[in-house]
Scaffold this motif. Structure first.
Motif, PDB file in Angstrom:
ATOM      1  N   TRP A   1     -10.694 -11.688  -6.489  1.00  0.00           N
ATOM      2  CA  TRP A   1     -11.654 -12.758  -6.215  1.00  0.00           C
ATOM      3  C   TRP A   1     -13.079 -12.204  -6.181  1.00  0.00           C
ATOM      4  CZ3 TRP A   1     -11.926 -17.601  -6.939  1.00  0.00           C
ATOM      5  CH2 TRP A   1     -12.921 -18.384  -6.315  1.00  0.00           C
ATOM      6  N   MET A   2     -13.251 -10.987  -5.685  1.00  0.00           N
ATOM      7  CA  MET A   2     -14.580 -10.394  -5.709  1.00  0.00           C
ATOM      8  C   MET A   2     -15.031 -10.139  -7.146  1.00  0.00           C
ATOM      9  SD  MET A   2     -15.940  -7.197  -3.407  1.00  0.00           S
ATOM     10  CE  MET A   2     -15.542  -8.077  -1.910  1.00  0.00           C
ATOM     11  N   MET A   3     -14.084  -9.791  -8.013  1.00  0.00           N
ATOM     12  CA  MET A   3     -14.412  -9.659  -9.431  1.00  0.00           C
ATOM     13  C   MET A   3     -14.759 -11.017 -10.030  1.00  0.00           C
ATOM     14  SD  MET A   3     -13.957  -6.339 -10.059  1.00  0.00           S
ATOM     15  CE  MET A   3     -13.591  -6.115 -11.778  1.00  0.00           C
TER      16      MET A   3
ATOM     17  N   THR B   1     -12.089 -23.757  -5.778  1.00  0.00           N
ATOM     18  CA  THR B   1     -10.860 -23.733  -4.985  1.00  0.00           C
ATOM     19  C   THR B   1      -9.642 -23.624  -5.881  1.00  0.00           C
ATOM     20  OG1 THR B   1     -11.964 -25.130  -3.343  1.00  0.00           O
ATOM     21  CG2 THR B   1      -9.579 -24.923  -3.177  1.00  0.00           C
ATOM     22  N   ILE B   2      -9.672 -24.306  -7.019  1.00  0.00           N
ATOM     23  CA  ILE B   2      -8.553 -24.215  -7.976  1.00  0.00           C
ATOM     24  C   ILE B   2      -8.404 -22.778  -8.469  1.00  0.00           C
ATOM     25  CG2 ILE B   2      -7.755 -24.942 -10.258  1.00  0.00           C
ATOM     26  CD1 ILE B   2      -9.096 -27.644  -9.720  1.00  0.00           C
ATOM     27  N   PHE B   3      -9.532 -22.158  -8.819  1.00  0.00           N
ATOM     28  CA  PHE B   3      -9.476 -20.788  -9.307  1.00  0.00           C
ATOM     29  C   PHE B   3      -8.970 -19.833  -8.225  1.00  0.00           C
ATOM     30  CE2 PHE B   3     -13.037 -21.682 -12.586  1.00  0.00           C
ATOM     31  CZ  PHE B   3     -12.098 -22.222 -13.451  1.00  0.00           C
ATOM     32  N   PHE B   4      -9.343 -20.087  -6.969  1.00  0.00           N
ATOM     33  CA  PHE B   4      -8.866 -19.214  -5.896  1.00  0.00           C
ATOM     34  C   PHE B   4      -7.346 -19.312  -5.758  1.00  0.00           C
ATOM     35  CE2 PHE B   4      -7.764 -18.396  -1.447  1.00  0.00           C
ATOM     36  CZ  PHE B   4      -8.276 -17.123  -1.302  1.00  0.00           C
ATOM     37  N   CYS B   5      -6.813 -20.526  -5.874  1.00  0.00           N
ATOM     38  CA  CYS B   5      -5.352 -20.679  -5.828  1.00  0.00           C
ATOM     39  C   CYS B   5      -4.697 -19.935  -6.981  1.00  0.00           C
ATOM     40  CB  CYS B   5      -4.976 -22.162  -5.871  1.00  0.00           C
ATOM     41  SG  CYS B   5      -5.494 -23.093  -4.412  1.00  0.00           S
ATOM     42  N   TRP B   6      -5.340 -19.940  -8.123  1.00  0.00           N
ATOM     43  CA  TRP B   6      -4.814 -19.162  -9.246  1.00  0.00           C
ATOM     44  C   TRP B   6      -4.843 -17.669  -8.936  1.00  0.00           C
ATOM     45  CZ3 TRP B   6      -7.419 -21.745 -14.166  1.00  0.00           C
ATOM     46  CH2 TRP B   6      -6.929 -23.052 -14.284  1.00  0.00           C
ATOM     47  N   HIS B   7      -5.854 -17.246  -8.196  1.00  0.00           N
ATOM     48  CA  HIS B   7      -5.923 -15.832  -7.821  1.00  0.00           C
ATOM     49  C   HIS B   7      -4.807 -15.456  -6.842  1.00  0.00           C
ATOM     50  CE1 HIS B   7      -9.628 -14.038  -9.576  1.00  0.00           C
ATOM     51  NE2 HIS B   7      -9.961 -15.305  -9.722  1.00  0.00           N
ATOM     52  N   LEU B   8      -4.377 -16.395  -6.018  1.00  0.00           N
ATOM     53  CA  LEU B   8      -3.210 -16.133  -5.161  1.00  0.00           C
ATOM     54  C   LEU B   8      -1.977 -15.842  -6.017  1.00  0.00           C
ATOM     55  CD1 LEU B   8      -3.669 -18.897  -2.422  1.00  0.00           C
ATOM     56  CD2 LEU B   8      -4.116 -16.445  -2.180  1.00  0.00           C
ATOM     57  N   ALA B   9      -1.796 -16.654  -7.060  1.00  0.00           N
ATOM     58  CA  ALA B   9      -0.669 -16.423  -7.974  1.00  0.00           C
ATOM     59  C   ALA B   9      -0.874 -15.143  -8.778  1.00  0.00           C
ATOM     60  CB  ALA B   9      -0.509 -17.624  -8.913  1.00  0.00           C
TER      61      ALA B   9
END
Length: 294
Positions: free
Chosen positions: A201-203, A229-237
């Motif tokens: 996420w920092m990247m 927020t959508i992109f952050f959820c993708w980063h969780l995956a």
């Protein structure tokens, strides 16, 4: 840190540590270890004998975070942000607030690396609890500073940094629990996962300064905020996918390495099936009954 380079450097540093944690966790799970062992630097490094026993993790923390602190003060070249108060202003106002916040955050992570070195080099038995406590403190400081960092910022920057606070706070909680429960495999996995999410996420924040679409993010657009927020959820995956990928690669290496490190007598050997083979005659020979035998 409010530039592309400012987010890229700590992002790469956190990513290195996240991959390191994931490798240690994967190998520990495959080997069914009860303790997470940190590999030490070789006794001789670059032709010189080391005086202390230092892990790769501690060395990475000290080197990367020292570079980050220097970058905050003196990048770009010719800039000097060491001054905290503008003495020429009669009001004596504070200056370079963001840089001093970042330096404070990096300083606590640097302190964590120093604690690791002292613990590993000078204590007869590694104080794992002390190391976890120092690292947890660094993440708590990061959370605190990120919350204050978003003051007087745009809605876009507020959303970005609040999402960054989530994995940092979870990492702090995991490290706090590990002070009392240091050898717990689910905590190892959770720590590796959140570290990967934090670093990726920092990247992602770097992309805000140089968008791949060529169009800047718009803080006044609710759609752009929603996609964050959508992109952050993708980063969780993505963090889970990266961890399982690292685990899979470690599994392949572990199977290949273990098959070649077994003693010769423990490896599978084919038996000669020739009709005149002495070994075959021994295997097929029926036992001769003895008097009184069963």
């Amino acid at each position: 840190m409010g530039t592309f380079e400012g987010h890229l450097l700590p992002g790469v540093g956190f990513l290195m540590l996240a991959v390191y944690y994931s490798l240690l966790t994967s190998l520990a799970l495959l080997r069914k270890q009860k303790v997470l062992k940190h590999p030490l630097l070789p006794k001789k490094l670059l032709g010189h004998r080391l005086l202390w026993k230092v892990s790769y993790e501690a060395l990475t923390k000290v080197v990367v975070l020292s570079i980050c602190i220097i970058d905050e003060y003196f990048y770009p070249p010719g800039v000097n942000r060491l001054k905290m108060i503008d003495w020429e202003d009669p009001r004596r106002v504070f200056i370079f607030k963001d840089n001093w916040e970042h330096v404070t955050m990096f300083g606590f992570f640097l302190l964590s690396g120093i604690v690791d070195i002292v613990s590993q080099a000078h204590l007869t038995r590694w104080s794992v609890k002390l190391e976890h406590a120092a690292e947890a403190l660094a993440f708590y400081v990061m959370v605190l500073l990120m919350i204050t960092h978003i003051e007087n910022k745009s809605a876009l920057e507020i959303r970005v940094h609040l999402l960054l606070v989530l994995p940092a706070f979870l990492l702090a909680l995991v490290l706090t629990v590990e002070i009392w429960i240091p050898d717990n495999a689910p905590l190892w996995v959770l720590k590796s996962w959140m570290a990967l999410v934090l670093s990726t996420w920092m990247m992602q924040i770097c992309e805000m300064y140089i968008p791949f679409t060529g169009q800047p993010w718009r803080a006044d657009n609710p759609v752009d905020l929603a996609f964050l927020t959508i992109f952050f959820c993708w980063h969780l995956a993505l963090g889970l996918a990266l961890f399982f990928t690292i685990y899979g690669l470690c599994s392949l290496w572990h199977c290949h390495h273990s098959s070649w490190t077994k003693p010769l007598e423990m490896r599978y050997q084919r038996c000669s099936m020739g009709s005149s083979g002495e070994e075959l005659e021994k295997l097929t020979a029926e036992p001769v009954p003895q008097n009184g035998g069963v």
